[in-house]
Design a protein around this motif. Sequence first.
Motif, PDB file in Angstrom:
ATOM      1  N   LEU A   1      13.540  23.627  48.091  1.00 39.94           N
ATOM      2  CA  LEU A   1      12.246  23.985  48.352  1.00 39.94           C
ATOM      3  C   LEU A   1      12.366  25.445  48.611  1.00 39.94           C
ATOM      4  O   LEU A   1      13.375  25.884  49.527  1.00 39.94           O
ATOM      5  CB  LEU A   1      11.884  23.208  49.689  1.00 39.94           C
ATOM      6  CG  LEU A   1      11.509  22.035  49.596  1.00 39.94           C
ATOM      7  CD1 LEU A   1      11.082  21.135  50.849  1.00 39.94           C
ATOM      8  CD2 LEU A   1      10.137  21.647  48.392  1.00 39.94           C
ATOM      9  N   PRO A   2      11.414  26.335  48.355  1.00 38.76           N
ATOM     10  CA  PRO A   2      11.509  27.702  48.601  1.00 38.76           C
ATOM     11  C   PRO A   2      10.898  27.645  50.175  1.00 38.76           C
ATOM     12  O   PRO A   2      10.153  27.200  50.755  1.00 38.76           O
ATOM     13  CB  PRO A   2      10.321  28.301  47.965  1.00 38.76           C
ATOM     14  CG  PRO A   2       9.622  27.031  47.272  1.00 38.76           C
ATOM     15  CD  PRO A   2      10.178  26.105  47.295  1.00 38.76           C
ATOM     16  N   VAL A   3      11.615  28.702  50.817  1.00 36.22           N
ATOM     17  CA  VAL A   3      11.472  28.860  52.289  1.00 36.22           C
ATOM     18  C   VAL A   3      10.503  29.886  52.406  1.00 36.22           C
ATOM     19  O   VAL A   3      10.563  31.088  51.994  1.00 36.22           O
ATOM     20  CB  VAL A   3      12.738  29.002  52.969  1.00 36.22           C
ATOM     21  CG1 VAL A   3      12.579  29.333  54.509  1.00 36.22           C
ATOM     22  CG2 VAL A   3      13.595  27.724  52.764  1.00 36.22           C
ATOM     23  N   HIS A   4       9.599  29.725  53.331  1.00 33.91           N
ATOM     24  CA  HIS A   4       8.815  30.614  54.045  1.00 33.91           C
ATOM     25  C   HIS A   4       8.823  31.103  55.628  1.00 33.91           C
ATOM     26  O   HIS A   4       8.604  29.826  56.339  1.00 33.91           O
ATOM     27  CB  HIS A   4       7.331  30.564  53.721  1.00 33.91           C
ATOM     28  CG  HIS A   4       6.885  30.631  52.227  1.00 33.91           C
ATOM     29  ND1 HIS A   4       6.052  31.430  51.811  1.00 33.91           N
ATOM     30  CD2 HIS A   4       7.258  29.762  51.069  1.00 33.91           C
ATOM     31  CE1 HIS A   4       5.952  31.309  50.416  1.00 33.91           C
ATOM     32  NE2 HIS A   4       6.422  30.148  49.990  1.00 33.91           N
ATOM     33  N   ALA A   5       9.683  32.017  55.997  1.00 32.45           N
ATOM     34  CA  ALA A   5      10.023  32.114  57.422  1.00 32.45           C
ATOM     35  C   ALA A   5       9.404  33.169  58.057  1.00 32.45           C
ATOM     36  O   ALA A   5       8.928  34.102  57.656  1.00 32.45           O
ATOM     37  CB  ALA A   5      11.549  32.493  57.203  1.00 32.45           C
ATOM     38  N   VAL A   6       9.102  32.907  59.318  1.00 33.14           N
ATOM     39  CA  VAL A   6       8.536  33.759  60.305  1.00 33.14           C
ATOM     40  C   VAL A   6       9.712  34.715  60.829  1.00 33.14           C
ATOM     41  O   VAL A   6      10.507  34.201  61.450  1.00 33.14           O
ATOM     42  CB  VAL A   6       7.586  33.219  61.495  1.00 33.14           C
ATOM     43  CG1 VAL A   6       7.301  34.202  62.097  1.00 33.14           C
ATOM     44  CG2 VAL A   6       6.640  32.334  60.880  1.00 33.14           C
ATOM     45  N   GLY A   7       9.646  35.969  60.266  1.00 26.17           N
ATOM     46  CA  GLY A   7      10.691  36.785  61.132  1.00 26.17           C
ATOM     47  C   GLY A   7      12.040  37.041  60.321  1.00 26.17           C
ATOM     48  O   GLY A   7      12.573  36.141  59.676  1.00 26.17           O
ATOM     49  N   ALA A   8      12.828  38.121  60.589  1.00 22.72           N
ATOM     50  CA  ALA A   8      13.960  38.344  59.920  1.00 22.72           C
ATOM     51  C   ALA A   8      14.958  37.236  60.558  1.00 22.72           C
ATOM     52  O   ALA A   8      15.861  36.738  59.584  1.00 22.72           O
ATOM     53  CB  ALA A   8      14.235  39.705  60.085  1.00 22.72           C
ATOM     54  N   ALA A   9      15.106  36.996  61.665  1.00 24.07           N
ATOM     55  CA  ALA A   9      16.059  36.304  62.208  1.00 24.07           C
ATOM     56  C   ALA A   9      16.125  34.719  61.442  1.00 24.07           C
ATOM     57  O   ALA A   9      17.147  34.258  61.301  1.00 24.07           O
ATOM     58  CB  ALA A   9      16.289  36.422  63.856  1.00 24.07           C
ATOM     59  N   THR A  10      14.729  34.247  61.527  1.00 23.68           N
ATOM     60  CA  THR A  10      14.658  32.897  61.257  1.00 23.68           C
ATOM     61  C   THR A  10      15.288  33.078  59.635  1.00 23.68           C
ATOM     62  O   THR A  10      15.788  32.012  59.080  1.00 23.68           O
ATOM     63  CB  THR A  10      13.270  32.340  61.126  1.00 23.68           C
ATOM     64  OG1 THR A  10      12.763  32.435  62.497  1.00 23.68           O
ATOM     65  CG2 THR A  10      13.115  31.037  60.528  1.00 23.68           C
ATOM     66  N   ALA A  11      14.707  33.899  58.905  1.00 25.25           N
ATOM     67  CA  ALA A  11      15.132  34.161  57.472  1.00 25.25           C
ATOM     68  C   ALA A  11      16.650  34.357  57.114  1.00 25.25           C
ATOM     69  O   ALA A  11      17.095  33.591  56.252  1.00 25.25           O
ATOM     70  CB  ALA A  11      14.454  35.434  56.724  1.00 25.25           C
ATOM     71  N   ALA A  12      17.276  34.897  58.097  1.00 26.05           N
ATOM     72  CA  ALA A  12      18.785  35.325  58.144  1.00 26.05           C
ATOM     73  C   ALA A  12      19.402  33.850  58.341  1.00 26.05           C
ATOM     74  O   ALA A  12      20.534  33.338  57.672  1.00 26.05           O
ATOM     75  CB  ALA A  12      18.928  36.244  58.881  1.00 26.05           C
ATOM     76  N   ALA A  13      18.714  33.037  59.357  1.00 23.31           N
ATOM     77  CA  ALA A  13      19.444  31.719  59.626  1.00 23.31           C
ATOM     78  C   ALA A  13      19.381  30.797  58.392  1.00 23.31           C
ATOM     79  O   ALA A  13      20.412  30.079  57.960  1.00 23.31           O
ATOM     80  CB  ALA A  13      18.930  31.051  60.769  1.00 23.31           C
ATOM     81  N   ALA A  14      18.251  30.777  57.789  1.00 15.38           N
ATOM     82  CA  ALA A  14      17.881  29.927  56.525  1.00 15.38           C
ATOM     83  C   ALA A  14      18.890  30.286  55.373  1.00 15.38           C
ATOM     84  O   ALA A  14      19.303  29.410  54.519  1.00 15.38           O
ATOM     85  CB  ALA A  14      16.492  29.839  56.362  1.00 15.38           C
TER      86      ALA A  14
END
Length: 235
Positions: free
Chosen positions: A75-88
């Motif tokens: 699934l394509p991820v839509h993340a709030v904030g750079a930290a969440t995106a980096a963890a994903a």
Amino acid sequence: MSAGLPLIVTRADPGGAATAARAAAMGLDVRHLPLFAAHALPWTVPDPAAFDALLLTSARAVELAGPGLARLAGLPVHAVGAATAAAADAAGLTIEAVGDRDAQGLLDAMTSQGIARILWLCGQDRSAFDTRGAALVPLACYAVDAVPPPPGWAEAIAMPAVLLAHSVRGARRLAELIPAGRGRLALAAISAGVAAAAGEGWAAVAVAERPDDAALLAEAHALCHKGRQMGSFER
């Protein structure tokens, strides 16, 4: 050398410890005093084919989801904030978009693109959103529980200091624990909504330009320096 007034970090670990480490690396006088504790919850992985995208509003969901997260990698991820995106990204997920405001703003952007079926991997306590007609399915994979203030809390807030607020719930806890005497304390909040949840009476309030730790600590750094220059925030 300490950069101004003490900075009090209250979010649950492991995020709290990471924030405290970043603040210390900036030269701030950090007091790591968690008011919450996070733990994983059992959850059942749904059929990924039933969704168009995965919404992540906190890195903690990635950190505590466990092995089931790998089954959502398609699934394509839509993340709030750079930290969440980096963890994903570190967990092997595919980042489609990163929101630089708040979860509602990101959700609005998703629905404007016609993304109609959204799986939201989240915490047990969560905010309510206007889904703009989309099917948003929240799935709790972790919980964050309030814990008694740790040793040193009373002493830390008795003196001028800067507090961090990473969430609405965290801001409300600060307001509950500090009903009076806020005039000597400044608040750095990760969003305008979080700042509002903390109530009034703080000596100063700063809101991060983006919903991530780096932007929040930049505001906290400025407040710590401001407090040092003024001698304190006491009115």
